[in-house]
Design a protein around this motif. Structure first.
Motif, mmCIF file in Angstrom:
data_model
loop_
_atom_site.group_PDB
_atom_site.id
_atom_site.type_symbol
_atom_site.label_atom_id
_atom_site.label_comp_id
_atom_site.label_asym_id
_atom_site.label_seq_id
_atom_site.Cartn_x
_atom_site.Cartn_y
_atom_site.Cartn_z
ATOM 1 N N ALA A 138 -118.074 -59.613 54.400
ATOM 2 C CA ALA A 138 -117.588 -59.696 52.996
ATOM 3 C C ALA A 138 -118.713 -60.441 52.250
ATOM 4 C CB ALA A 138 -116.329 -60.861 53.101
ATOM 5 N N ARG A 139 -118.444 -60.302 51.097
ATOM 6 C CA ARG A 139 -119.538 -60.848 49.891
ATOM 7 C C ARG A 139 -118.997 -62.088 49.519
ATOM 8 N NH1 ARG A 139 -120.846 -57.072 45.037
ATOM 9 N NH2 ARG A 139 -121.989 -56.255 46.735
ATOM 10 N N ALA A 140 -117.976 -62.474 49.701
ATOM 11 C CA ALA A 140 -117.547 -63.894 49.213
ATOM 12 C C ALA A 140 -116.029 -64.236 49.982
ATOM 13 C CB ALA A 140 -117.446 -63.841 47.769
ATOM 14 N N VAL A 141 -115.888 -65.560 50.262
ATOM 15 C CA VAL A 141 -114.767 -66.052 50.709
ATOM 16 C C VAL A 141 -114.264 -67.208 49.611
ATOM 17 C CG1 VAL A 141 -113.526 -67.263 52.528
ATOM 18 C CG2 VAL A 141 -115.703 -65.848 53.038
ATOM 19 N N CYS A 142 -112.829 -66.889 49.150
ATOM 20 C CA CYS A 142 -112.374 -67.844 48.202
ATOM 21 C C CYS A 142 -111.433 -68.785 48.977
ATOM 22 C CB CYS A 142 -111.630 -66.985 47.188
ATOM 23 S SG CYS A 142 -112.719 -65.769 46.260
ATOM 24 N N THR A 143 -111.578 -70.098 48.672
ATOM 25 C CA THR A 143 -110.906 -70.838 49.568
ATOM 26 C C THR A 143 -109.855 -71.682 48.619
ATOM 27 O OG1 THR A 143 -112.494 -72.963 48.939
ATOM 28 C CG2 THR A 143 -113.158 -71.593 50.902
ATOM 29 N N THR A 144 -108.644 -72.205 49.206
ATOM 30 C CA THR A 144 -107.639 -72.960 48.677
ATOM 31 C C THR A 144 -107.812 -74.455 48.688
ATOM 32 O OG1 THR A 144 -106.225 -71.123 49.198
ATOM 33 C CG2 THR A 144 -105.110 -73.311 48.674
ATOM 34 N N PHE A 145 -108.513 -74.906 49.826
ATOM 35 C CA PHE A 145 -108.803 -76.126 50.143
ATOM 36 C C PHE A 145 -110.209 -76.571 49.849
ATOM 37 C CE2 PHE A 145 -104.874 -75.779 52.327
ATOM 38 C CZ PHE A 145 -104.113 -76.963 52.410
ATOM 39 N N ARG A 158 -116.247 -69.906 48.018
ATOM 40 C CA ARG A 158 -116.002 -70.041 46.286
ATOM 41 C C ARG A 158 -114.779 -70.700 46.409
ATOM 42 N NH1 ARG A 158 -120.177 -67.751 46.862
ATOM 43 N NH2 ARG A 158 -121.117 -66.018 45.441
ATOM 44 N N TYR A 159 -114.636 -72.104 45.985
ATOM 45 C CA TYR A 159 -113.563 -72.885 45.906
ATOM 46 C C TYR A 159 -112.733 -72.351 44.709
ATOM 47 C CZ TYR A 159 -110.572 -76.591 44.881
ATOM 48 O OH TYR A 159 -109.400 -77.332 44.731
ATOM 49 N N VAL A 160 -111.538 -71.875 44.837
ATOM 50 C CA VAL A 160 -110.806 -71.421 43.651
ATOM 51 C C VAL A 160 -109.485 -72.226 43.419
ATOM 52 C CG1 VAL A 160 -111.853 -69.079 43.530
ATOM 53 C CG2 VAL A 160 -109.764 -69.611 44.655
ATOM 54 N N GLY A 161 -109.195 -72.828 44.611
ATOM 55 C CA GLY A 161 -107.837 -73.623 44.501
ATOM 56 C C GLY A 161 -106.654 -72.569 45.044
ATOM 57 N N ALA A 162 -105.399 -72.911 44.791
ATOM 58 C CA ALA A 162 -104.098 -72.271 45.081
ATOM 59 C C ALA A 162 -103.726 -71.265 44.249
ATOM 60 C CB ALA A 162 -103.043 -73.137 45.670
ATOM 61 N N VAL A 163 -103.541 -69.982 44.628
ATOM 62 C CA VAL A 163 -102.788 -68.824 43.728
ATOM 63 C C VAL A 163 -101.417 -69.161 43.759
ATOM 64 C CG1 VAL A 163 -102.534 -66.573 43.400
ATOM 65 C CG2 VAL A 163 -104.757 -67.406 44.207
ATOM 66 N N VAL A 164 -100.679 -69.247 42.804
ATOM 67 C CA VAL A 164 -99.165 -69.422 42.655
ATOM 68 C C VAL A 164 -98.766 -68.402 41.695
ATOM 69 C CG1 VAL A 164 -97.323 -71.031 42.011
ATOM 70 C CG2 VAL A 164 -99.319 -72.112 42.948
ATOM 71 N N ILE A 265 -96.608 -74.370 50.465
ATOM 72 C CA ILE A 265 -96.605 -75.759 49.972
ATOM 73 C C ILE A 265 -97.205 -76.005 48.724
ATOM 74 C CG2 ILE A 265 -96.574 -76.785 52.440
ATOM 75 C CD1 ILE A 265 -99.294 -77.218 52.705
ATOM 76 N N PHE A 266 -98.468 -75.187 48.534
ATOM 77 C CA PHE A 266 -98.955 -75.320 47.009
ATOM 78 C C PHE A 266 -97.846 -74.918 45.955
ATOM 79 C CE2 PHE A 266 -103.154 -75.821 49.103
ATOM 80 C CZ PHE A 266 -103.636 -76.677 48.453
ATOM 81 N N LYS A 339 -105.361 -75.628 38.603
ATOM 82 C CA LYS A 339 -106.274 -74.634 38.151
ATOM 83 C C LYS A 339 -105.878 -73.176 37.780
ATOM 84 C CE LYS A 339 -110.428 -74.517 40.318
ATOM 85 N NZ LYS A 339 -111.348 -75.075 40.929
ATOM 86 N N ASP A 340 -106.247 -72.648 36.838
ATOM 87 C CA ASP A 340 -106.146 -71.358 36.605
ATOM 88 C C ASP A 340 -106.615 -70.231 37.678
ATOM 89 O OD1 ASP A 340 -104.911 -68.841 35.605
ATOM 90 O OD2 ASP A 340 -105.962 -69.261 33.742
ATOM 91 N N THR A 341 -106.077 -70.379 39.001
ATOM 92 C CA THR A 341 -106.728 -69.721 39.881
ATOM 93 C C THR A 341 -106.614 -68.278 40.088
ATOM 94 O OG1 THR A 341 -106.246 -71.879 41.469
ATOM 95 C CG2 THR A 341 -106.646 -69.594 42.473
ATOM 96 N N LEU A 342 -105.667 -68.052 39.611
ATOM 97 C CA LEU A 342 -105.031 -66.467 39.499
ATOM 98 C C LEU A 342 -106.227 -65.766 38.581
ATOM 99 C CD1 LEU A 342 -103.208 -64.194 40.639
ATOM 100 C CD2 LEU A 342 -101.953 -64.427 38.358
ATOM 101 N N GLU A 343 -106.533 -66.190 37.370
ATOM 102 C CA GLU A 343 -107.557 -65.733 36.678
ATOM 103 C C GLU A 343 -108.923 -65.761 37.050
ATOM 104 O OE1 GLU A 343 -109.102 -63.791 33.145
ATOM 105 O OE2 GLU A 343 -107.034 -64.142 33.906
#
Length: 357
Positions: A138-145, A158-164, A265-266, A339-343
């Protein structure tokens, strides 16, 4: 037109982020394909999106224990890699986004073989086995925690937060009460065991319903084939699972009893729902839910009851205590920065699609 290939499956947790992204891609005019297994829950969940082309591949389970199937599954995975390679070669996506689960590994490898960039999303505090196998491709790994970054190559994390899912915020409590025929006079307890259900939770809830029914109206998502018709109380409503109605049921819930899957849980956190978490044990999983639950407990967002300590009485006592302290939990949840994680996630995928390998 930009093209994205999504993958992930085996449980709802490995699909929900993809489901949240699909409307965003379609809004921007992207073509969306999905690679999953033939009979996995992902096929069922993606089916309502008629504008998403679904492709099935062979997949094996990646086990951490001795099993005769361990001799057969490598051949299934190899077959899946070949199938994914051919699908990706034919569909020519600009980028592959993987949410994890066993089915995702052949897709990530097939994308790498086609020189298509891959972005991975990891929901839990530590990467699962499937994602650990896929990360080198992979090129990047996006994380929730944020803590997950210490388990990854810093160049990829890449810390992005939770996608809701946006639709969860559109729930209406009144519609939930109409569905369940509940009143306004009594608080509502929502019990969710996960997309595959939670037999131990279901059995303990059954034993505790005498006490729970005195204080709560209860809506219980039991899992496929696990509704018990012998459990009958005036304000007890069991369902195998809910889809379109879930936002309304969440809106009316005062507190939630759940496993500790990260996506769920998020979502409860975003809706400010006090929660009692019963994480899967290390015997049932790799221990990721225990870490998720402990992180939330330290932040003051939940109470935790370990399955080994769960009885009808300890479950009822914990839920009563949670409800009595609900305002304190909601107050701490209000301080959580959403955070606006989805965007942010969409922009990362978009950038990978445009960036040469």
């Amino acid at each position: 037109m930009n093209k994205v290939m999504l993958t992930g499956g085996g449980s709802a947790g490995h699909v929900t982020v993809n489901l949240a992204l699909i409307p965003r891609f379609r809004k921007e005019g992207w073509s969306v394909d999905y690679i999953g297994s033939e009979n996995g829950i992902e096929k069922q969940l993606v089916a309502p999106h008629e504008d998403v082309a679904y492709h099935s591949i062979s997949t094996g389970k990646l086990r951490r224990y001795l099993d005769i199937q361990n001799m057969k599954d490598p051949f299934k995975v190899a077959k899946g890699v070949f199938q994914a390679y051919r699908i990706i070669r034919r569909r020519k996506p600009d980028v592959v986004f993987s949410k994890g689960g066993f089915v995702s590994v052949p897709v990530v490898v097939g994308a790498w073989m086609n020189r298509v960039p891959v972005i991975i999303h990891e929901s839990d505090l530590t990467p699962g086995l499937a994602n650990r196998l896929a990360i080198p491709f992979a090129r990047a790994v996006c994380t929730t925690f944020p803590e997950t970054e210490q388990h990854l190559d810093k160049g990829k994390a890449r810390y992005v937060g939770a996608v809701v899912r946006e639709e969860l915020a559109k729930g209406r409590a009144e519609r939930g009460r109409m569905l369940c025929e509940f009143t306004r006079q009594k608080p509502v307890l929502l019990i969710m065991g996960g997309s595959l259900g939670a037999r131990k939770i279901n059995e303990t809830v059954k034993a505790a319903m005498g006490r729970l029914a005195e204080r709560f109206q209860v809506v219980h998502l039991c899992g496929k084939g696990q509704v018990d018709p012998s459990v009958r109380y005036p304000f007890y409503r069991p369902f195998e699972y809910l889809s379109d109605e879930l936002p309304d049921v969440l809106a009316m819930a005062d507190i939630v009893l759940s496993r500790a899957g990260s996506n769920s849980i998020f979502e409860f956190l975003s809706l400010k729902k006090p929660m009692l978490l019963v994480p899967l044990t290390k015997e049932q999983s790799r221990g990721d839910q225990i870490l998720n639950a402990e992180s939330f407990r330290k932040s003051g967002f939940c109470e935790v009851l370990q399955e080994a300590d769960m009885t009808a009485d300890t479950l009822a006592d914990s839920l009563f205590r949670l409800y009595d302290s609900r305002e304190a939990y909601r107050s701490r949840m209000e301080q959580y920065e959403q955070k606006d994680t989805l965007e942010q996630l969409f922009r990362l995928i978009q950038a990978a699609a445009k960036k040469p390998g």
